[in-house]
Enzyme design. Sequence first.
Site, PDB file in Angstrom:
ATOM      1  N   GLY A  19       0.872  -0.985  -0.069  1.00 44.70           N
ATOM      2  CA  GLY A  19      -0.087  -0.080  -0.021  1.00 44.70           C
ATOM      3  C   GLY A  19       0.857   1.227   0.119  1.00 44.70           C
ATOM      4  O   GLY A  19       1.859   1.089   0.138  1.00 44.70           O
ATOM      5  N   GLY A  21       0.789   5.698   1.362  1.00 47.08           N
ATOM      6  CA  GLY A  21       0.039   6.650   2.017  1.00 47.08           C
ATOM      7  C   GLY A  21       1.054   7.854   1.890  1.00 47.08           C
ATOM      8  O   GLY A  21       1.771   8.102   1.310  1.00 47.08           O
ATOM      9  N   GLY A  22       0.341   8.939   2.620  1.00 45.34           N
ATOM     10  CA  GLY A  22       1.328  10.195   2.747  1.00 45.34           C
ATOM     11  C   GLY A  22       2.570  10.361   3.285  1.00 45.34           C
ATOM     12  O   GLY A  22       3.400  10.938   3.214  1.00 45.34           O
ATOM     13  N   MET A  23       2.957   9.020   4.207  1.00 45.44           N
ATOM     14  CA  MET A  23       4.203   8.982   4.717  1.00 45.44           C
ATOM     15  C   MET A  23       4.974   7.951   3.959  1.00 45.44           C
ATOM     16  O   MET A  23       6.138   7.503   4.086  1.00 45.44           O
ATOM     17  CB  MET A  23       4.032   8.296   6.004  1.00 45.44           C
ATOM     18  N   VAL A  26       4.478   0.930   1.609  1.00 44.72           N
ATOM     19  CA  VAL A  26       4.644  -0.105   2.694  1.00 44.72           C
ATOM     20  C   VAL A  26       4.637  -1.381   1.736  1.00 44.72           C
ATOM     21  O   VAL A  26       3.935  -1.485   0.620  1.00 44.72           O
ATOM     22  CB  VAL A  26       3.184  -0.263   3.485  1.00 44.72           C
ATOM     23  N   LYS A  41       8.212  -0.034   5.896  1.00 42.81           N
ATOM     24  CA  LYS A  41       7.698   1.357   5.348  1.00 42.81           C
ATOM     25  C   LYS A  41       8.884   2.114   4.949  1.00 42.81           C
ATOM     26  O   LYS A  41       9.588   2.413   5.783  1.00 42.81           O
ATOM     27  CB  LYS A  41       6.863   1.946   6.657  1.00 42.81           C
ATOM     28  N   ASP A 134      -3.415  10.235  17.103  1.00 40.87           N
ATOM     29  CA  ASP A 134      -4.026  10.208  15.844  1.00 40.87           C
ATOM     30  C   ASP A 134      -5.041   8.828  15.773  1.00 40.87           C
ATOM     31  O   ASP A 134      -4.899   8.073  14.604  1.00 40.87           O
ATOM     32  CB  ASP A 134      -3.030  10.212  14.716  1.00 40.87           C
TER      33      ASP A 134
END
Length: 863
Positions: A19, A21-23, A26, A41, A134
């Site tokens: 996957g 994402g913003g960071m 993965v 990650k 969060d």
Amino acid sequence: MPIGPGTKLGPYEIAKQLGAGGMGQVFRARDTRLNRDVAVKVLPASLTPAPDMRARLEQEARTAGSLNHPNIVSVFDVGETDGGFYLVEELLEGETLRERLAAGVISAGKAIDYAVQIARGLAAAHARGVVHRDLKPENLFVTRDGRVKILDFGLATSGHAPVRPDDATIVLTEPGVVMGTVGYMSPEQVRAQPVDSRSDVFSFGLVLYEMVAGARAFRRESPAETMNAIVHDDPPEVPVLAVPSAQPLGRIVRHCLEKDPDARYQSMQDVAFHLESVAAVSGAVTPPAVRAPAARKRWPLPVAALALLLAGFGLAALFLAPGKETVPSYRFTPLATDASSQRDPAWSPDGKNVAYVAVVDGVFQVFTRSLSQQTPVQLTKVQADCAGPFWARGGDRIYYISGGSLWGVGAAGGIPERVVDKIGDARLSPDGRILMYRGSPNGKPGFWIESPPGAKPVEWAGPTARSRFRFSPDGKSIGLWVSVAGTQELWVYPFPSGKPRLVTKARTIERSSVPLGFDWLPDSRRLVFAGGIDQSARDHLFVADTVNGQVRPLTTGTGMEAAPAVSPDGTRIAFASRHVDDDIIELPLDGSGTRTLLATSRNEHCVSWSPVHPQFLFTKEHEGTEEVWMRSVDEGWERPVAFAAMFASGPTKRVSEPVFSPDGRRAAFLRDPVGIYVAAVAGGPPVLVTNGTFPTWSPDGNWIAVGKSTPGGNRLVKARVGGDPNGTVIGPPPGSPPGGFRPTWSPAGDWISWCNTKGDLILVRPDDSETVTLAHLPRVSTVGWSRDGSTAYGLDFSVDRRLALRVFDVRTRKQLASIEYGVFPDVSAVHGLSLAPDGKSFATSILRDTGDIWILEGFGAKR
């Protein structure tokens, strides 16, 4: 450098991407040293130079790496390569909680199980001084064996699920800037104030709320509105948490969501303890399997639809087919669950589509929804509410009622065409050759037949009472749902002629203008209807055998159901899952807008201000029955004033309709079914005064006027307190239009107001010497008075749901002004007017009636 299968990051060999994402990304990888699979990650190269982004990933590594708990994702390693930065975690197989929520309703028992695990993990983190900040469903992972893992302790976006725009993570860039995810922040996060572990308690409460309710607590149209709601609004009540067996869970949710951190749980350890206590008895609140078919498993589930968790708190073990007693396997699927209200489902002849009505800009419009598609189609854009849609035999046209007329529109849309005027209900026969409707198209009320449709109407000898009707599938009978003196009677009439027979009687539990409805099963013998039977505390679905009169429950529990529609093959029932709730609001006379005085998940109505103190009487639904309570606005307390246990003899169904005496020391109220009583609000035995409804005091406190049913119709009667209980009839004269809605005595003592069902606002002299019509307003059903009695206020709730006060000069009988309060699209009725002690506002009660459309399968309907 590009990363793909075979790439090596230190000892970790990349297998495939999982996957992004913003960071960053993965990946699934193989730890070649320890011979195990891991998740890696990787911070994207474009972000690597950014010190704050790299710091966040390093923070996550240090934070999660310091924690060792089965409900927190394990961090194994951190490293750099070619200027890049990566984090190595345990590899999880399963789905995020967000993905699990999208797949359908989570049972209460499973929600408690997940919540306990999350609470334990957070408690362990807090014990090490770590605050997540969060917490949200995207950062909670449910493994295949049911274990919950908390992810991303560095305010990083999870790579396991995409993030929607309204879920944007706001990152700390400088002091005073908020951080967290919109919709899951605590109030202190929104205000950019310092946070501690109690912020996680609030976010945890939001997650638990969403698991139980199926919808977010504070989701609004924009991030700014959402954050404002978090700070200022209370989350919508969740019907399922009002069930006695679920109330401990409801208290935990509410306690977590306190706005003030000092008022919340002070530790997740305490939350975990209380959840474990609930889990110990979770068998009392765990519903049976309620699942959606795979094709629709990602539909949203709004709070209003939580009535469907009624299945988990007592679905009837129904045996629909006589002699075949097998427990059915219930399956509920959401069909129309938008934020607006939906009702009146109707199946297409092929069973592949459902028509219904839903609110758009305050008006009910006709929609269709294919079972194979997720997007509904809006067919109408008209000014007046649409209701009662039904399909033409060929499925190419849909008929509906709007503005008192029958209309038709193409099933794919088009320009609606008027079919016939002045009707209240209509249906086509199963073969499509007969159009039947109830109304007065020729000026004469009754049932009319057009055979074929469009021919000259011929009267059919049906009942004279107002009713809804449905053709049986074989066309040989007509079922009629007849309203008679506050009860509902289900009749079957042979068609076209024959002797009718009564099937059963029911009562409508909830005060609503929405017809509850019924439909036939394919055998043309049994009917599914909505109503209240015996000791039901809500309106539910029942099945009635029209031959032997046997009635059996189809649903029970905490929800309410209406408007059942049986699919052509008889295997599914579409119905409206309803939430009906009375709240008390204030109408300022300066027109500044309504204000809420009292609003809970229970019904509160029939409000009466004290003339001398900031206190009001009201009717409250308490422990399943209605009672009279008093509430102090300044001090916030409330206590019961009149209730069933006060009466030593005879049954008491409800105690309602309270009104303060002019000196504020006594209350008059209705004890159903006996009559009007008076009691001191400070306590004391109730005294019977007369019988009737909606009492109103004379200014001197010596008389009470009521509406009373007499052989000549509903009449206005006054009775002396402590005098003749039969009272004296003072109006209106025999032959007047029916009515008797909420008489109110003028503070000057010279008039008693009265509204009949034709919309006449009538003033009657207390000595019956004069009767005048002040105005004709079809939707005015309640009158209030100024302190000196010179001005009357008519509460007007128009057909387009606009609420207003019409202001009249009593002497000249002229309307002086109109105070507008706007449109209330989810309100079906407004009742009562009581002037506040300062004379600057009125209190009234509004009836909110909202609903969603669901489909029930597996109920064993086939014989």
